[in-house]
Design a protein around this motif. Sequence first.
Motif, PDB file in Angstrom:
ATOM      1  N   GLY A   1      28.422 -85.859  -8.989  1.00 24.05           N
ATOM      2  CA  GLY A   1      28.372 -84.610  -9.876  1.00 24.05           C
ATOM      3  C   GLY A   1      29.159 -84.813 -10.890  1.00 24.05           C
TER       4      GLY A   1
ATOM      5  N   ASN B   1      26.206 -79.026 -12.820  1.00 15.50           N
ATOM      6  CA  ASN B   1      26.686 -79.517 -11.730  1.00 15.50           C
ATOM      7  C   ASN B   1      27.884 -78.696 -11.924  1.00 15.50           C
TER       8      ASN B   1
ATOM      9  N   LYS C   1      27.653 -73.839  -4.491  1.00 16.49           N
ATOM     10  CA  LYS C   1      27.408 -74.839  -2.722  1.00 16.49           C
ATOM     11  C   LYS C   1      28.457 -75.119  -1.981  1.00 16.49           C
TER      12      LYS C   1
ATOM     13  N   ASP D   1      26.117 -75.433 -10.059  1.00  8.36           N
ATOM     14  CA  ASP D   1      26.092 -75.929  -8.618  1.00  8.36           C
ATOM     15  C   ASP D   1      26.593 -76.156  -8.061  1.00  8.36           C
ATOM     16  N   ASN D   2      27.820 -76.559  -7.836  1.00  9.05           N
ATOM     17  CA  ASN D   2      29.459 -76.839  -7.273  1.00  9.05           C
ATOM     18  C   ASN D   2      29.941 -75.083  -6.542  1.00  9.05           C
TER      19      ASN D   2
HETATM   20 MG    MG Z   1      28.116 -81.935  -6.783  1.00  8.58          MG
END
Ligand code: MG
Length: 347
Positions: free
Chosen positions: A314, A250, A257, A253-254
């Motif tokens: 997340g 999580n 992103k 991934d953030n």
């Molecule tokens: Mg997230």
Amino acid sequence: MKKHNTLRLGTLSFLFAIVVFVVLVITMMIIAFVIFALFRLGILTRIEQPNILLPVAVLALSSILIGTVISIIVGRRPMKQIDEFIKALNSLANGHFETRIDAGKNGVAKELIDSFNTLASELQNTEMLRSDFVDNFSHEFKTPIVSIRGFAKLLKRQDLSDERRSEYIDIIIDESSRLAELSTNVLNLAKIENQNILTDVKPVNISEQIRTCILLLEKKWINKDLYVGADFGEFVCPANEELLKQVWINILDNAVKYADKRGLIEVTIRQDQNTLYVSIKNTGSEISAEMQKRIFDKFYQGDTSHSSEGTGIGLAISKKIVDLHNGAIRVSSGLNYVVFTIELPLA
Ligand SMILES: [Mg+2]
Ligand SMILES: Nc1ncnc2c1ncn2[C@@H]1O[C@H](COP(=O)(O)OP(=O)(O)OP(=O)(O)O)[C@@H](O)[C@H]1O
């Protein structure tokens, strides 16, 4: 409506006055009876009065009259507060979660009013989260479904080249994976929300776990041309392997992103006597202090325009998992960087 409220306030005051009136009547009757009995029995004989009934009746009647008038006047204030309280409760029940009662200086009533206001603001927060969730969720679920349907329809066409056909199939596969990921996240959140004890705790090689997660996300960070720095030694910590993996995924991934294109992600691990510290830093826009307070809330997304993927769960899942490990998760951010630090107890 106002007339209705005034009417109810009047009724309440009247009822209160009747109760006081009845109590006073009974009290006076008892007093009158006792005095009368004492005279009859000859215990009270010193007061020289031709007729004892008269002063007793006067005393009783005047007490009743005065008591009732005072109770009407005194009763108006608490009745008004109760009436306000009932009004506020009704308004809350009708879904007006912004309702608050002005807390006066009254001791008991103030406590009651404070509790009411806390309850109302909790409900308002939950409602905000719920509506955020419905907004995000319907959007996130609808988009892949619409595109799967669209491309499946296109696949039915006979005149399609093999290249196009395979391109459309790839899109359908990607979009259905997105749907599956989304459902898994929501189910994970529901599952973890109800978990209060950590099970399957064993020594986990955190460094290895993080390297695996970085590799899992390789496609995403290569697409954004990011540099990922993961130069750390071997660290082991007691944990639930499967749950902790979700935390790294999580947060990483953030980082991928929200990092700017051709940006940088850097993972560092260190430990002191009792605690392991994992920091995941990415370059990218700053998270304001106001936002920092909310990002761990369920369904909260900084970007309300839904231009970025996700449902805002997340970090909520990650926080819950870290809490289960008796650890802590913190965010700090400045000009062009964001750092998430996860602390895990070593024993
Ligand atoms: Mg997230
Ligand atoms: N590294 C980061 N840089 C900038 N903002 C971030 C970062 N990590 C989280 N945020 C902000 O915190 C919000 C909540 O993050 P969270 O991971 O819970 O949800 P999400 O990434 O939007 O969706 P999901 O994780 O469910 O796919 C994000 O929407 C984003 O605004």
